[in-house]
Design a protein around this motif. Sequence first.
Motif, PDB file in Angstrom:
ATOM      1  N   ARG A 133       0.834  -1.190   0.000  1.00  0.00           N
ATOM      2  CA  ARG A 133       0.000   0.000   0.000  1.00  0.00           C
ATOM      3  C   ARG A 133       0.875   1.249   0.000  1.00  0.00           C
ATOM      4  NH1 ARG A 133      -5.291  -1.174   1.148  1.00  0.00           N
ATOM      5  NH2 ARG A 133      -5.661   0.994   1.694  1.00  0.00           N
ATOM      6  N   PHE A 134       0.218   2.387  -0.075  1.00  0.00           N
ATOM      7  CA  PHE A 134       0.908   3.669  -0.155  1.00  0.00           C
ATOM      8  C   PHE A 134       1.876   3.859   1.012  1.00  0.00           C
ATOM      9  CE2 PHE A 134       1.052   8.156   1.085  1.00  0.00           C
ATOM     10  CZ  PHE A 134       1.550   8.736  -0.081  1.00  0.00           C
ATOM     11  N   GLU A 135       1.453   3.494   2.228  1.00  0.00           N
ATOM     12  CA  GLU A 135       2.279   3.726   3.405  1.00  0.00           C
ATOM     13  C   GLU A 135       3.630   3.021   3.287  1.00  0.00           C
ATOM     14  OE1 GLU A 135      -0.768   2.583   3.358  1.00  0.00           O
ATOM     15  OE2 GLU A 135      -2.020   4.075   4.354  1.00  0.00           O
ATOM     16  N   THR A 136       3.607   1.782   2.791  1.00  0.00           N
ATOM     17  CA  THR A 136       4.852   1.039   2.616  1.00  0.00           C
ATOM     18  C   THR A 136       5.669   1.637   1.483  1.00  0.00           C
ATOM     19  OG1 THR A 136       3.721  -0.958   3.353  1.00  0.00           O
ATOM     20  CG2 THR A 136       5.856  -1.253   2.290  1.00  0.00           C
ATOM     21  N   GLY A 137       4.998   2.088   0.421  1.00  0.00           N
ATOM     22  CA  GLY A 137       5.710   2.736  -0.679  1.00  0.00           C
ATOM     23  C   GLY A 137       6.443   3.976  -0.232  1.00  0.00           C
ATOM     24  N   ILE A 138       5.829   4.761   0.657  1.00  0.00           N
ATOM     25  CA  ILE A 138       6.471   5.969   1.176  1.00  0.00           C
ATOM     26  C   ILE A 138       7.722   5.620   1.977  1.00  0.00           C
ATOM     27  CG2 ILE A 138       6.199   7.758   2.942  1.00  0.00           C
ATOM     28  CD1 ILE A 138       5.089   8.615   0.304  1.00  0.00           C
ATOM     29  N   ILE A 139       7.650   4.544   2.761  1.00  0.00           N
ATOM     30  CA  ILE A 139       8.815   4.110   3.540  1.00  0.00           C
ATOM     31  C   ILE A 139       9.965   3.758   2.596  1.00  0.00           C
ATOM     32  CG2 ILE A 139       9.702   2.292   5.052  1.00  0.00           C
ATOM     33  CD1 ILE A 139       6.890   2.209   6.332  1.00  0.00           C
ATOM     34  N   LEU A 140       9.654   2.978   1.546  1.00  0.00           N
ATOM     35  CA  LEU A 140      10.693   2.621   0.575  1.00  0.00           C
ATOM     36  C   LEU A 140      11.267   3.860  -0.103  1.00  0.00           C
ATOM     37  CD1 LEU A 140       9.005  -0.476  -1.122  1.00  0.00           C
ATOM     38  CD2 LEU A 140      11.095  -0.513   0.259  1.00  0.00           C
TER      39      LEU A 140
ATOM     40  N   GLU B  10     -13.171  -3.101   7.463  1.00  0.00           N
ATOM     41  CA  GLU B  10     -11.953  -2.844   8.211  1.00  0.00           C
ATOM     42  C   GLU B  10     -10.717  -3.207   7.383  1.00  0.00           C
ATOM     43  OE1 GLU B  10     -11.657  -5.237  11.687  1.00  0.00           O
ATOM     44  OE2 GLU B  10     -11.801  -7.140  10.619  1.00  0.00           O
ATOM     45  N   GLY B  11      -9.583  -2.564   7.725  1.00  0.00           N
ATOM     46  CA  GLY B  11      -8.329  -2.831   7.044  1.00  0.00           C
ATOM     47  C   GLY B  11      -7.852  -1.632   6.251  1.00  0.00           C
ATOM     48  N   GLY B  12      -6.538  -1.553   6.064  1.00  0.00           N
ATOM     49  CA  GLY B  12      -5.956  -0.466   5.292  1.00  0.00           C
ATOM     50  C   GLY B  12      -6.249   0.881   5.925  1.00  0.00           C
TER      51      GLY B  12
ATOM     52  N   ARG C 250     -14.298  -8.235   9.019  1.00  0.00           N
ATOM     53  CA  ARG C 250     -14.262  -9.402   8.140  1.00  0.00           C
ATOM     54  C   ARG C 250     -14.055 -10.649   8.988  1.00  0.00           C
ATOM     55  NH1 ARG C 250     -13.138  -7.889   2.741  1.00  0.00           N
ATOM     56  NH2 ARG C 250     -12.610  -5.697   2.503  1.00  0.00           N
ATOM     57  N   PRO C 251     -14.568 -11.806   8.523  1.00  0.00           N
ATOM     58  CA  PRO C 251     -15.434 -12.007   7.348  1.00  0.00           C
ATOM     59  C   PRO C 251     -16.869 -11.614   7.667  1.00  0.00           C
ATOM     60  CG  PRO C 251     -15.106 -14.097   8.451  1.00  0.00           C
ATOM     61  CD  PRO C 251     -14.268 -13.093   9.204  1.00  0.00           C
TER      62      PRO C 251
END
Length: 387
Positions: free
Chosen positions: A90-97, A224-226, A253-254
């Motif tokens: 997701r975006f958050e992990t992309g920003i970290i990278l 929920e999630g993300g 979920r579920p």
Amino acid sequence: RHSLEAQYQQVSPEDWDNLPCWTRSYVGLGAYRVDQWEPGTFVEGAAFDRFLFGRPKIERLRLIFMQDPNAVAATLLAEAAHLVADITIRFETGIILKRQWDATSGGTVFFTPAQVRFSRFQMRPEAANPRSILDPNVHKAVAHAIDKQALADALYEGQGTGADVFAPKRTPWFTAMDQAATKYPYDPKQSRAAMEAAGFAKGADGFYARPGEGGFSPEWRATEGGDSGVQVGVLSDALRRVGVDAHPFLLRRPFEMETRASFPALMNWSTTGQPEDWLLEYTTGKMATPENRWNGTNFGGWSNSDYDRLAQQLAGSLDQSQRADLMVKLAKVISDELPVMPLYYSLDVIAHVATLRGVEPSPDGAIGWNVEKWELSQPAIVLAMLP
């Protein structure tokens, strides 16, 4: 037919889905041919020397399926893999990278607007709560209360894009759809005027109520999630600022399909698949009902005969100019009626290490279109999400 018809007539549907021709024996037109396949683990391909655009420069490519975004990031940073695609992170992990690689020139991260995140209004009288969520003026009031660009920027650190129509900006028909669609710009004054047109007035507590119905307290729901919690929190706060006593709710979920279709007021969701299919999801025929075990994609329960007619024409047309014209007309109808409200574009993340060269996402977000030009001194390893 000459290869598969006999098997099609003889095998069960389950056996048909598992024929080798769909996996290890598949014959395609790509730059790599399947060499090894361990279901759920990896697919490995060897360069195809008769590929139309030339033999790939990288001899072997391995696609690894991985679910944990933290493990994906660690694998990339260690250069145990070279590229991440699909919706694996997701975006958050992309920003970290991006932050780590910007400091070390270790790699490149692309953020590409992809699916549309939107909200559905409950259109079934038997499920609607409060009942006034069925009122078109209330829909307009909600739409004018939302600052879509601010929401997108809050979620994507200033890199987000608000959405007004069900089409990516990269598509050739976007401009015509955008011009035809009815817009609901952020405007608290128009929001309040729409609530008053629906018969609401503010009480002593500052929130709207209507005679015979009482207070208007809709639930804004998401799964929920993300970033779902942030989404519904920001959206509910926006309504409360104009006098609507909205409350966020995360669906765990579920959950049963009937639960999904029985949301009381507002429900966030995302488009899936290809843009030309998005507008076909809201027809009467795709309504979630007890008869289809609540599996329809139109689980807000909206029905419009004009929209159904246009959608049927779109589904049966192969002429591109006619399809574009029909999508413009569909965009107009759905924006006028407002059973669903586009919010913003989600961002797909593509990241690759610096030693992998030649990666260029196309305008539609595709990553492998020029894979034969990629260069690496060793076999390439790509990470993707397991379906």
